[in-house]
Design a protein around this motif. Structure first.
Motif, PDB file in Angstrom:
ATOM      1  N   LYS A  48      -0.902  12.979  -6.593  1.00  0.00           N
ATOM      2  CA  LYS A  48      -0.213  13.482  -5.695  1.00  0.00           C
ATOM      3  C   LYS A  48       0.915  13.999  -7.247  1.00  0.00           C
ATOM      4  O   LYS A  48       1.167  15.434  -6.089  1.00  0.00           O
TER       5      LYS A  48
ATOM      6  N   ASP B 295      -4.503   9.768  -1.847  1.00  0.00           N
ATOM      7  CA  ASP B 295      -3.409   8.468  -1.645  1.00  0.00           C
ATOM      8  C   ASP B 295      -3.736   7.757  -0.146  1.00  0.00           C
ATOM      9  O   ASP B 295      -3.960   8.554   0.659  1.00  0.00           O
ATOM     10  N   SER B 296      -2.989   6.599   0.351  1.00  0.00           N
ATOM     11  CA  SER B 296      -4.086   5.813   1.192  1.00  0.00           C
ATOM     12  C   SER B 296      -3.525   6.684   2.788  1.00  0.00           C
ATOM     13  O   SER B 296      -3.731   6.392   3.978  1.00  0.00           O
ATOM     14  N   GLU B 297      -2.520   6.985   2.981  1.00  0.00           N
ATOM     15  CA  GLU B 297      -1.256   7.967   3.688  1.00  0.00           C
ATOM     16  C   GLU B 297      -1.822   9.092   4.743  1.00  0.00           C
ATOM     17  O   GLU B 297      -2.113   9.377   5.591  1.00  0.00           O
TER      18      GLU B 297
ATOM     19  N   ASN C 281       8.648   7.623  -3.684  1.00  0.00           N
ATOM     20  CA  ASN C 281       6.990   7.651  -4.023  1.00  0.00           C
ATOM     21  C   ASN C 281       6.779   8.506  -2.197  1.00  0.00           C
ATOM     22  O   ASN C 281       5.842   9.144  -2.303  1.00  0.00           O
ATOM     23  N   LYS C 282       7.499   7.601  -1.915  1.00  0.00           N
ATOM     24  CA  LYS C 282       7.351   8.500  -0.222  1.00  0.00           C
ATOM     25  C   LYS C 282       7.527   9.953  -0.019  1.00  0.00           C
ATOM     26  O   LYS C 282       7.370  11.118   0.888  1.00  0.00           O
TER      27      LYS C 282
ATOM     28  N   GLU D  28       4.886  12.191  -1.783  1.00  0.00           N
ATOM     29  CA  GLU D  28       4.033  12.335  -0.448  1.00  0.00           C
ATOM     30  C   GLU D  28       4.254  13.453   0.990  1.00  0.00           C
ATOM     31  O   GLU D  28       3.460  13.508   1.881  1.00  0.00           O
TER      32      GLU D  28
HETATM   33 MG    MG Z   1       0.354   6.482  -0.338  1.00  0.00          MG
END
Ligand code: MG
Ligand code: NAD
Length: 383
Positions: A121, A146-148, A213-214, A217
């Protein structure tokens, strides 16, 4: 016809899970692997998968790999990594490096028109506009790992343009969810590394504990989906079952669910637009029982606020944010910085280096270098 796949960062958390997916797939053939310095595991992977070219970023480790492994070619240094991308005839590159070191290979792959499965990311956070413009120019696709973002990619695919009001990223909240600022003084590296729902590499695990991390993201989502920042939200969801959701103009909301297992988004990115079997537990919501949600406490976790501010400032600000974060996180992991020092160092670095316009990748590499120097100084002053 099997697709020619190159995995960068194959010895890491995402890299090894990707190899598990490749082993089960008839649709993918590996053409190269890379690591920073863990050459023994890398050579073992190359042998096991019949790969003929590897790249080792660290020069000494690369020399040892070349001595030990004579069945193929060993490339070294950041240039070696780029050569591996350009010369391997890959049709798909999985970038699973950690940090802004991933930007060079991202640019190399997209510049060649090679599709990119992107776990790194940081390359979108740092290179945002230029990276997406490059992909558009060459027609290469960026498929998020990335999962999201994998969740959002799947949710958005079914909707007509103009019908999506908001993207909402879910966050586990990390190991310190529920604590206030003063509770976070003196937390140890060991405590910070205990992620409640995901097993990941060290850097992203600390980013999850600080909520940076968020923040990364948020910037990643903006560039991947072209969504303005005011229409990207974040909500804390400790069970990590809902991977993200979208709100639509008619009042409906669509969510993507599953147990937390990165092999699911990795498989999606490596097989897109096909979907293949992945041996994971089917979701049993009755067994899960309750899904809970809560707002983010940005007072205790200022990193998300810092990321949003840098994102809105634009230019070099997200690059500075990312570089200062990398320096601060590594200093924390090495015991040279306290946990609350992480946001403090990032905020001070952003104050010292105001956002400047980005005209070429070179200005990003320069801003990255400068921010690392400033952040290292700030860490040294605090200790
Ligand atoms: Mg993630
Ligand atoms: P990791 O630390 O486990 O692995 C990183 C890999 O990159 C290793 O193979 C390492 O040798 C290589 N590498 C590290 N620094 C390098 C450098 N300077 N030059 C060349 N190679 C280098 O990291 P990870 O947890 O697998 O994360 C990889 C990326 O995926 C990160 O950007 C992370 O944010 C993202 N991501 C990870 C997860 C996860 O579950 N681990 C989930 C979502 C996103």
């Amino acid at each position: 016809m099997a697709r020619r796949l190159l995995i960068l960062g194959s010895t890491g958390s995402i890299g090894t899970q990707a190899l598990d997916i490749v082993e089960r797939s008839d649709d993918l053939v590996l053409v190269g692997l890379s690591a920073e310095r863990s050459w023994e595991s890398l050579v073992e992977q190359a042998r096991a998968h019949g790969v003929e070219r590897i790249a080792v970023a660290d020069a000494d480790a690369g020399a040892r790999a070349a001595e030990a492994w004579t069945d193929g070619e060993v490339l070294t240094g950041p240039e070696g990594l780029v050569r591996l991308v350009i010369d391997s005839g890959a049709e798909l590159v999985l970038n699973a490096l950690v940090g802004s070191a991933g930007l060079g290979p991202t640019v190399a792959a997209l510049g060649e028109g090679i599709d990119l499965a992107l776990a790194n990311k940081e390359s979108l956070v740092v290179g945002g506009e230029l990276v997406t413009q490059l992909a558009e120019a060459t027609g290469a696709q960026i498929i998020p790992v990335d999962s999201e973002h994998s969740a959002l990619h799947q949710l958005i695919a079914g909707e007509r343009p103009g019908t999506i009001d908001e993207l909402v990223l879910t966050a586990s909240g990390g190991p310190f969810r529920g604590r206030n600022r003063s509770d976070l003084e003196g937390v140890t590296v060991e405590e910070a590394l205990k992620h409640p729902t995901w097993a990941m590499g060290g850097k992203i695990t600390i980013d999850s504990a600080t909520l940076m991390n968020k923040g990364l993201e948020l910037i990643e989502a903006h560039h991947l989906f072209g969504t303005p920042y005011e229409r990207i939200g974040v909500v804390v969801h400790p069970q990590s079952i809902v991977h993200s959701y979208i709100k639509l103009c008619d009042g409906a909301a669509l969510a993507h669910l599953g147990y937390p297992d990165m092999r699911v988004p990795i498989s999606y990115a490596l097989h897109y637009p096909e979907r293949v079997d992945v041996p994971v537990r089917p979701l049993d919501l009755a067994a899960v029982g309750a899904l809970t949600f809560e707002p983010v406490d940005t007072d205790a976790f200022p990193c998300l606020r810092l990321a949003r501010e840098a994102a809105v400032a634009g230019g070099t600000a997200p690059c500075v944010l990312n570089a200062a974060n990398e320096v601060a996180v590594h200093s924390f992991l090495d015991g040279r910085l306290d946990f609350l020092g992480i946001p403090a160092v990032i905020e001070a670095a952003l104050d010292r280096l105001p956002a400047a316009p980005v005209r070429a990748f070179e200005s990003l590499y320069e801003a990255d270098r400068e921010a690392r120097a400033v952040a290292s100084e700030l860490v040294a002053v605090r200790t």
